[in-house]
Write an enzyme that holds these catalytic residues in place. Sequence first.
Site, PDB file in Angstrom:
ATOM      1  N   SER A  52       0.842  -1.196   0.000  1.00  0.00           N
ATOM      2  CA  SER A  52       0.000   0.000   0.000  1.00  0.00           C
ATOM      3  C   SER A  52       0.880   1.251   0.000  1.00  0.00           C
ATOM      4  O   SER A  52       2.107   1.172   0.098  1.00  0.00           O
ATOM      5  CB  SER A  52      -0.917  -0.012   1.219  1.00  0.00           C
ATOM      6  N   TYR A  53       0.231   2.412  -0.064  1.00  0.00           N
ATOM      7  CA  TYR A  53       0.958   3.682  -0.119  1.00  0.00           C
ATOM      8  C   TYR A  53       1.835   3.826   1.117  1.00  0.00           C
ATOM      9  O   TYR A  53       1.342   3.766   2.256  1.00  0.00           O
ATOM     10  CB  TYR A  53      -0.040   4.838  -0.188  1.00  0.00           C
TER      11      TYR A  53
END
Length: 262
Positions: A52-53
Amino acid sequence: LVEQVKREEFRQAPPFPFDLGSLQSEAYRIFGYTPMRTSQVAQRLYLDALISYPRTSSQKLPPTIGYQTILRGLSRNSAYTKLTSALLAKQLLKPVEGKKVDPAHPAIYPTGNMPERTLSSAEKNIWDLVVRRFMAAFGDYAVWQTATVILNINGNLFELRGKKVLAEGWLRFYEPYAPLEDKPMPNVTEGQEISVKKVVLEDKFTSPPPRYNPSSLLKKMEKENIGTKATRAGIIQTLYERKYIRGDRIAVTELGFEVVDA
């Protein structure tokens, strides 16, 4: 003479999911990667849809990310198959979480996707670290036993300490990154006489505080609210590139002192 034997058990909670700062600190502890390098590698993994980010300050994993779907995806990697199966067999999947919240992004987690290209060694390491930290967050408490033995030698009391793992819990998911400090204690009982093989006397002096390293400097910057989660690694890197500081055990250069004086 063994005067006293005291054994206690304590439980160790799983580690929180990664935010960017804790990922950078852990990558430095384990692999020696600078915060900037970790940030750059994590960004590449994000662009490959493997994690994920990464620029987040959250320590929370909302159910909306799909815990089971991610674990089933990770099970396609033979290194994670047994571990993911153990987690998927649990009746309830609930991660341990920290207090830090980021309204824009959750904590860093693996997406469950498999790499579609050959990863570099650094990319493999960071991806594996994120995967195992994610799984560890769903693990049970680890159980340790500590033992303290008081020895009486000619009227002088000495203390002997040890500890061992009774139940691995989350540690099995975070291997080999969990620091296992297993120091088993000899099996002794109160009233037992044991032989003293050696006595060592040491002179010890107080030491000055240790120098910062890139990881501890990053933590200090977070604590003092210097920079942001996205800029702190770059600030440290800039200090090196401008030759204001040098070395892993950070020393200020003459140029650095001159800049501060100016």
